[in-house]
Design a protein around this motif. Sequence first.
Motif, PDB file in Angstrom:
ATOM      1  N   SER A  17       0.863  -1.181   0.000  1.00 13.66           N
ATOM      2  CA  SER A  17       0.000   0.000   0.000  1.00 13.66           C
ATOM      3  C   SER A  17       0.894   1.223   0.000  1.00 13.66           C
ATOM      4  N   PHE A  18       0.698   2.078  -0.988  1.00 16.96           N
ATOM      5  CA  PHE A  18       1.474   3.304  -1.112  1.00 16.96           C
ATOM      6  C   PHE A  18       0.567   4.471  -0.765  1.00 16.96           C
ATOM      7  N   GLY A  19       0.821   5.096   0.369  1.00 15.92           N
ATOM      8  CA  GLY A  19       0.007   6.226   0.799  1.00 15.92           C
ATOM      9  C   GLY A  19       0.835   7.487   0.882  1.00 15.92           C
ATOM     10  N   GLU A  20       0.212   8.550   1.334  1.00 18.24           N
ATOM     11  CA  GLU A  20       0.917   9.826   1.460  1.00 18.24           C
ATOM     12  C   GLU A  20       2.060   9.758   2.474  1.00 18.24           C
ATOM     13  N   ASP A  21       1.862   8.968   3.541  1.00 13.05           N
ATOM     14  CA  ASP A  21       2.855   8.931   4.615  1.00 13.05           C
ATOM     15  C   ASP A  21       3.919   7.862   4.439  1.00 13.05           C
ATOM     16  N   GLY A  22       3.727   6.892   3.536  1.00 13.11           N
ATOM     17  CA  GLY A  22       4.747   5.878   3.347  1.00 13.11           C
ATOM     18  C   GLY A  22       4.230   4.635   2.666  1.00 13.11           C
ATOM     19  N   LEU A  23       5.015   3.602   2.782  1.00  9.15           N
ATOM     20  CA  LEU A  23       4.735   2.338   2.148  1.00  9.15           C
ATOM     21  C   LEU A  23       4.439   1.302   3.225  1.00  9.15           C
ATOM     22  N   ALA A  24       3.388   0.551   3.052  1.00 10.94           N
ATOM     23  CA  ALA A  24       3.048  -0.542   3.966  1.00 10.94           C
ATOM     24  C   ALA A  24       3.115  -1.830   3.169  1.00 10.94           C
ATOM     25  N   VAL A  25       3.582  -2.881   3.830  1.00  8.84           N
ATOM     26  CA  VAL A  25       3.652  -4.184   3.177  1.00  8.84           C
ATOM     27  C   VAL A  25       3.135  -5.240   4.136  1.00  8.84           C
ATOM     28  N   GLU A  26       2.399  -6.184   3.571  1.00  8.12           N
ATOM     29  CA  GLU A  26       1.847  -7.271   4.365  1.00  8.12           C
ATOM     30  C   GLU A  26       1.994  -8.565   3.575  1.00  8.12           C
TER      31      GLU A  26
END
Length: 165
Positions: free
Chosen positions: A100-109
């Motif tokens: 997930s690429f959002g305004e605050d950073g990258l999340a990975v699951e």
Amino acid sequence: MSGTQIEHQAVFTEAMVRDAVRTFVWRRVIAQQKGLWLAAAALLAYLLFLLARGERDWLVGVLAVAVALPPLILAVTWWVHSRNSLGRLRAMPTPQARFSFGEDGLAVESGLGAGRLPWSAFQEVWERPGYWMLFTAPAQFMTLPLGDLAPADLQSLRERLRAAR
């Protein structure tokens, strides 16, 4: 694309991970360390010269060790990164992750867990065919398979990474 979140289901392959390790080793250990390899070549030539002259003293031993160090560093770096990267891939229940690429950073699951990194954590990006290598330290990277990411999403991701550096 400001304010939007991009979701991406990525699939990893062993070939991709092996290529990432090979690319890392080639660029970081060989291409960026040309001086080390030139010095090792010069020392090897001097060592061979001394051996041809019949020298067998302590200097020859020290030179032999010095000549052996760069290839040893290369081999150990390759082995460690291959073992770690392929080990994580093989430990995954399925070789997939959700990014997930959002305004605050990258999340990975993935099947191994989840995490989030701010954009400022990324120091460098190497764009490879089919995937990107996202560096959080000179010797620490994550592989991001591109899969079916739309060109507009790739451009948005590129801009976010560039703005954070």
